[in-house]
Design an enzyme around this catalytic site. Sequence first.
Site, mmCIF file in Angstrom:
data_model
loop_
_atom_site.group_PDB
_atom_site.id
_atom_site.type_symbol
_atom_site.label_atom_id
_atom_site.label_comp_id
_atom_site.label_asym_id
_atom_site.label_seq_id
_atom_site.Cartn_x
_atom_site.Cartn_y
_atom_site.Cartn_z
ATOM 1 N N LYS A 249 0.850 -1.203 0.000
ATOM 2 C CA LYS A 249 0.000 0.000 0.000
ATOM 3 C C LYS A 249 0.883 1.249 0.000
ATOM 4 O O LYS A 249 1.982 1.233 0.576
ATOM 5 C CB LYS A 249 -0.868 -0.062 1.265
ATOM 6 C CG LYS A 249 -1.958 0.977 1.392
ATOM 7 C CD LYS A 249 -2.797 0.667 2.643
ATOM 8 C CE LYS A 249 -3.880 1.680 2.911
ATOM 9 N NZ LYS A 249 -4.673 1.353 4.125
ATOM 10 N N SER B 61 -9.698 1.258 3.217
ATOM 11 C CA SER B 61 -8.829 2.079 2.406
ATOM 12 C C SER B 61 -7.802 1.274 1.596
ATOM 13 O O SER B 61 -7.253 1.800 0.628
ATOM 14 C CB SER B 61 -8.096 3.091 3.292
ATOM 15 O OG SER B 61 -7.202 2.434 4.165
ATOM 16 N N SER C 165 -9.488 -1.550 7.311
ATOM 17 C CA SER C 165 -9.010 -1.307 5.955
ATOM 18 C C SER C 165 -8.390 -2.468 5.212
ATOM 19 O O SER C 165 -8.164 -2.357 4.013
ATOM 20 C CB SER C 165 -8.019 -0.143 5.945
ATOM 21 O OG SER C 165 -8.740 1.036 5.790
HETATM 22 N N1 GLN Z 1 -12.962 2.996 6.882
HETATM 23 C C1 GLN Z 1 -12.272 3.341 8.082
HETATM 24 C C2 GLN Z 1 -11.914 4.798 8.072
HETATM 25 O O1 GLN Z 1 -12.249 5.445 7.146
HETATM 26 C C3 GLN Z 1 -11.063 2.473 8.270
HETATM 27 C C4 GLN Z 1 -9.858 2.938 7.579
HETATM 28 C C5 GLN Z 1 -8.620 2.164 7.900
HETATM 29 O O2 GLN Z 1 -8.670 1.096 8.508
HETATM 30 N N2 GLN Z 1 -7.476 2.734 7.535
HETATM 31 O O3 GLN Z 1 -11.319 5.301 8.957
#
Ligand code: GLN
Length: 469
Positions: free
Chosen positions: A74, A149, A173
């Site tokens: 990532k 994400s 995420s």
């Molecule tokens: N969807 C969650 C957020 O927007 C989780 C994101 C993540 O785990 N980086 O914070």
Amino acid sequence: MPRYSDYTTYLQDLQQGSITCVEMLEYYFGKIEESKSNNIYIEVFKEEALAKAQALDQKEGPKGRLFGMVISIKDNICYAGKSSTAASKILEGFVSTYTATAIEKLEAEDAIIIGRVNCDEFGMGSASSHSTYGQVKHPANPAHVPGGSSGGCAAAVLADTCLASIGTDTGGSVRQPAAFCGLVGAKPSYGSISRYGIIAYASSFDQVGVITHQVTEAQLLLDIMSGVDDKDPTTVDQNQIAKPSFDKQTKLKVAYFHDAFHSDGLDPRIQKESLQYLDQVRAQGHTVEAVPFEYLDLLVPTYYVLTTAEASSNLARFDGVRYGYRAPDTKNLEELYRKTRTAGFGAEVKRRIMLGTYVLSASYYDAYYTKAQKTRRLIADRMIEIFDTYDCLLLPTAPVFPWKIGAKMDDPVSVYLADIFTVLANIIGSPAVSIPLLSHDNDFNVNIQILTAKHKESHLFGIINSLQN
Ligand code: GLN
């Protein structure tokens, strides 16, 4: 169908000489080209990956535990000599001078890092829509989002451009995009894997996670990346994740929250398949019981108050002076900060910085930040009680299927609410694995999550192994 959807078969072929690391890598380069319109890769490390593959093909003597495994990372994970931008304009041009500890450990076991993939800016999002590089598309259904994400990670594995992908999981995420793409997503306990070299979003929630085809690969990768690192004082010495710690004959005590499987926002097909799964586990002879949990509705508010607070502090360092992008033509320091941050951050990141600054402000600190810390403690205490009695907890991963690209851009709250089942593991720091239930040829898959108490990863993987057989 992917060329290889498990490492064991690929490794056998490597050993028998029916494929080489270079051939494998070239196959993946071809797939990256083919899937270009999905906007998955930000950069392919062509030369470095090829050099590594060539060296591995020549290697004599003992081979690493990830010999020849091709892995993408990532864009919020630092890799020496390469840019890492967390999909943000504010980090444009930033080149890392070192590699994240987690990735160094993979390379030391003979993995090949193929490139960096798209994601939501600073890991903030659930659909890989908030990226300076644009939306990632779901490889099986490009009108839809792949989740986020770490949506680029899931898409990279699903599009058969690598065998596994390393993401981060602050509130789901890796587990949610794994669910959206019908793959395995695993996050270890907080403190299990070093965060050194990971661009911070919310430091007390962030962990490195993996997306793979097989549970065994997730276990192997987490095992290799885990361990104490002097460069991250929150890392702990825990039992080996890959250690078998579980007798398959054991009958398990499995907990679930009734309201999680009967909540209004849960898609009926996800509900149906998840409830069927509970029955299936019961039919295997395990005890499956609903346990009271009065905090379900507090999970999302607790998560968003605390993570935005931490994000507002973590992101203060991006000021145009130290890293990446700097706005041109500014007259003084204040204007430099303002213009840089205005142009450098996207809308979602700004929303969270403002929210986080607000909950930390003197007049509201106790009402929001302190209160959320207290609810975090209450939730953690209740989960300790549950895990004292039960081996694991089953939870849906996502309440909804991948939505159409653009569908929820004006409705951030509904997107936040869809994190309800994944944020728990990060609030309490426990490990959680999201696994596909059934595969539907023309339809989106449903995943379920399995959680255990902190630092019980080997037990967790043992449980999954037992449930899957
Ligand atoms: N969807 C969650 C957020 O927007 C989780 C994101 C993540 O785990 N980086 O914070």
